[in-house]
Enzyme design. Structure first.
Site, mmCIF file in Angstrom:
data_model
loop_
_atom_site.group_PDB
_atom_site.id
_atom_site.type_symbol
_atom_site.label_atom_id
_atom_site.label_comp_id
_atom_site.label_asym_id
_atom_site.label_seq_id
_atom_site.Cartn_x
_atom_site.Cartn_y
_atom_site.Cartn_z
ATOM 1 N N ASP A 185 0.866 -1.180 0.000
ATOM 2 C CA ASP A 185 0.000 0.000 0.000
ATOM 3 C C ASP A 185 0.906 1.234 0.000
ATOM 4 O O ASP A 185 1.821 1.312 0.811
ATOM 5 C CB ASP A 185 -0.849 -0.049 1.282
ATOM 6 C CG ASP A 185 -1.712 1.183 1.437
ATOM 7 O OD1 ASP A 185 -1.926 1.873 0.438
ATOM 8 O OD2 ASP A 185 -2.159 1.454 2.569
ATOM 9 N N SER A 220 3.556 -7.571 10.803
ATOM 10 C CA SER A 220 2.458 -8.019 11.655
ATOM 11 C C SER A 220 1.928 -9.331 11.099
ATOM 12 O O SER A 220 2.072 -9.613 9.915
ATOM 13 C CB SER A 220 1.343 -6.985 11.683
ATOM 14 O OG SER A 220 0.714 -6.964 10.423
ATOM 15 N N GLY A 262 -2.421 -8.036 5.595
ATOM 16 C CA GLY A 262 -2.179 -8.810 4.379
ATOM 17 C C GLY A 262 -0.720 -8.792 3.965
ATOM 18 O O GLY A 262 -0.121 -9.829 3.689
ATOM 19 N N THR A 263 -0.113 -7.586 3.941
ATOM 20 C CA THR A 263 1.296 -7.487 3.543
ATOM 21 C C THR A 263 2.180 -8.135 4.600
ATOM 22 O O THR A 263 3.070 -8.918 4.298
ATOM 23 C CB THR A 263 1.708 -6.007 3.377
ATOM 24 O OG1 THR A 263 0.788 -5.370 2.504
ATOM 25 C CG2 THR A 263 3.098 -5.903 2.803
ATOM 26 N N THR A 292 -7.975 -5.356 14.287
ATOM 27 C CA THR A 292 -8.065 -4.328 13.248
ATOM 28 C C THR A 292 -8.700 -4.903 11.985
ATOM 29 O O THR A 292 -9.013 -4.167 11.069
ATOM 30 C CB THR A 292 -6.672 -3.785 12.890
ATOM 31 O OG1 THR A 292 -5.844 -4.896 12.564
ATOM 32 C CG2 THR A 292 -6.070 -3.032 14.048
ATOM 33 N N ASN A 303 -0.640 -5.794 20.584
ATOM 34 C CA ASN A 303 -0.921 -4.381 20.843
ATOM 35 C C ASN A 303 -1.698 -4.164 22.135
ATOM 36 O O ASN A 303 -1.473 -3.195 22.840
ATOM 37 C CB ASN A 303 -1.705 -3.772 19.677
ATOM 38 C CG ASN A 303 -0.786 -3.427 18.526
ATOM 39 O OD1 ASN A 303 0.427 -3.336 18.710
ATOM 40 N ND2 ASN A 303 -1.327 -3.238 17.346
ATOM 41 N N ASN A 361 4.866 1.980 19.757
ATOM 42 C CA ASN A 361 6.066 1.662 18.989
ATOM 43 C C ASN A 361 7.332 2.125 19.690
ATOM 44 O O ASN A 361 8.373 1.484 19.598
ATOM 45 C CB ASN A 361 5.982 2.295 17.597
ATOM 46 C CG ASN A 361 4.896 1.648 16.762
ATOM 47 O OD1 ASN A 361 4.429 0.565 17.092
ATOM 48 N ND2 ASN A 361 4.485 2.303 15.698
ATOM 49 N N GLU A 408 23.629 -15.668 19.570
ATOM 50 C CA GLU A 408 23.514 -16.149 20.946
ATOM 51 C C GLU A 408 22.061 -16.217 21.413
ATOM 52 O O GLU A 408 21.723 -17.023 22.264
ATOM 53 C CB GLU A 408 24.330 -15.260 21.894
ATOM 54 C CG GLU A 408 25.817 -15.514 21.776
ATOM 55 C CD GLU A 408 26.629 -14.636 22.709
ATOM 56 O OE1 GLU A 408 26.242 -14.501 23.882
ATOM 57 O OE2 GLU A 408 27.642 -14.092 22.262
#
Length: 454
Positions: A72, A141, A145-146, A180, A207, A229, A255
């Site tokens: 997007d 995430s 979709g992406t 979402t 979240n 974030n 490690e």
């Protein structure tokens, strides 16, 4: 030379997380918004090793070794016009023309596939400039979709092209109550199934858990994604701090894998960070090493909603920053082990990996203290713990998946993008066996003949 780390930010969540992470890195290294050394910075001269994250250009500018991709266009356009537009290499900001519409199949099979070669070429360009590549940090995430579809595709290709390199994921995991998108459970199950084999360690963040931390500890009534974030960026920064700054006990990327992952499939550690405290309250608190360590083990400081008291710990990595000495950390760990609420699995008696870094934790300043900025503190600790309690999160997700899939709701959108329906049941079976893996690990291993291996 400690080796370079390449950041790959996919989808809107990955891009916005990336923005906060780089904002913090610039501050820690004493660089300005366009990647030059900041003459007013307090860390001048102690900026650590720039090479890990930045390439130095011929005119003295530091360019991040990072790639931002979204199908997007709008999240990437925000970076192109935002405060850091001078920082990132324009070729390493890639946006598509149409988004993945919250559909794993679009990100993985149709829209995403067209961009995959281009993205891998850019990754190759970045890695060709590295002397000794340590590995990749992939931010995405599981619900979008992406993030899910294209994220899985990129990880598959990285596993082919860079099999020996370390691949760490930071994944925003669907929260229990806040969603979402309606099809989040589908995307998350499909993405987990296709990345299980390809990622070495996956740090899950949900979240809702981070919202609660911001509300409770920073007194922000309605936290924004930026607040979330910035908090997650602190953990990301701790994980890589010993590659960039000197410390008493350094930890490199490999490690984490060696110490946190007892079996290849069980690679989903919980993360937590302490102290999360607002600038207005910090004067009334003492931040002793032992107290911070105990705070990390409180369920309400963890970044995934699950209760570690219901499970057992397999391995724990504690990464301290700032004014910390090894003696204090040993005492803190000893105090922890003595607590009855702390359960280690029987077959892993030591269970702790410690990292100490002398660079003080920093936080991005906010316009006013009421904005919910993190207080500046002398020491902080990030905890990464592989615990069987995270199976709770998987079973919640599987339950939601089952409710929708029993009616085959929304499945036609995926099949219409060239995905086979069989992949749904295959992915669901894989996650059922992942839940089983966690159950077995939590159980005693006494019935397994350990000597047979030798």
């Amino acid at each position: 030379m400690r080796g370079e780390v390449v950041h790959i930010h996919l989808g809107q969540a990955g891009t916005q997380l990336g923005n906060s992470a780089w904002e913090l890195y610039l501050l820690e290294h004493g660089l300005t918004q366009d990647g030059r050394k900041d003459p007013d910075s307090t860390v001048a001269g102690e900026g650590g090793s720039y090479d890990t994250f930045f390439t130095e250009s011929s005119n003295g500018k530091y360019v991040p070794r990072s790639l931002f991709v979204d199908l997007d266009p709008s999240p990437i356009d925000e970076i192109r016009t935002g405060p850091y537009r001078q920082l990132f290499h324009p070729e390493l900001l890639i946006s598509g023309k149409e988004d993945a519409a919250n559909n794993y199949a679009r990100g993985h099979y149709t829209v995403g596939k067209e961009m995959a070669e281009n993205v891998l070429d850019r990754i190759r360009k970045i890695t060709d400039n590295c002397h000794s590549l340590q590995g990749f940090l992939v931010f995405h995430s599981f619900g979008g979709g992406t993030g899910s579809g294209f994220g899985a595709l990129v990880l598959e290709r990285l596993a082919q092209d860079y099999a020996k390199k370390c691949k760490l994921e930071f994944s925003v995991y669907p929260a229990p109550r806040v969603a979402t998108a309606v099809v989040e459970p589908y995307n998350a199950v499909l993405a987990t199934h296709s990345t299980l084999e390809h990622s070495d360690v996956t740090f899950l963040v949900d979240n809702e858990a981070v919202y609660d931390i911001c509300r409770r500890n920073l007194d922000i009534p309605r936290p924004s994604y930026e607040h979330l974030n910035r908090l997650i960026a602190q953990v990301v920064s701790s994980i890589t701090s010993s590659l960039r700054f000197d410390g008493a006990l350094n930890v490199d990327l490999n490690e984490f894998q060696t110490n946190l992952v007892p079996f290849p499939r069980v690679h989903y550690p919980l993360i937590s960070y302490a102290p999360v405290i607002s600038a207005t309250k910090s004067a009334h608190e003492s931040f002793k090493t032992s107290e911070l360590t105990l705070q990390c083990f409180e369920p309400n400081n963890q970044m995934v909603v699950c209760d570690p008291r219901n499970g057992k710990y397999m391995a724990v990595a504690l990464l301290y920053r700032g004014d910390v000495v090894p003696r204090d950390t040993s005492a803190a760990v000893a105090a922890l082990k003595a607590k009855s609420s702390f359960n280690l699995v029987e077959w892993c008696p030591t269970g702790f990996k410690i990292g100490i870094n002398h660079q003080k934790p920093m936080s991005v300043p906010t316009a006013s203290p009421a904005d919910g900025g993190l207080a500046s503190v002398d020491r902080s600790v990030s905890m990464l713990s592989n615990t069987t309690a995270i199976a709770e999160a998987w079973s919640r997700l599987d339950h939601k998946f089952d409710l929708m899939y029993s009616k085959r709701a929304f499945v036609h959108w995926y099949v219409g993008e060239g995905m086979e329906e069989g992949e749904f049941s295959e992915a669901r079976e894989d996650l059922a066996s992942l839940e089983k893996d966690y159950e077995e690990v939590a159980g005693d291993y006494n019935d397994v003949d350990v000597d047979a291996e030798y």
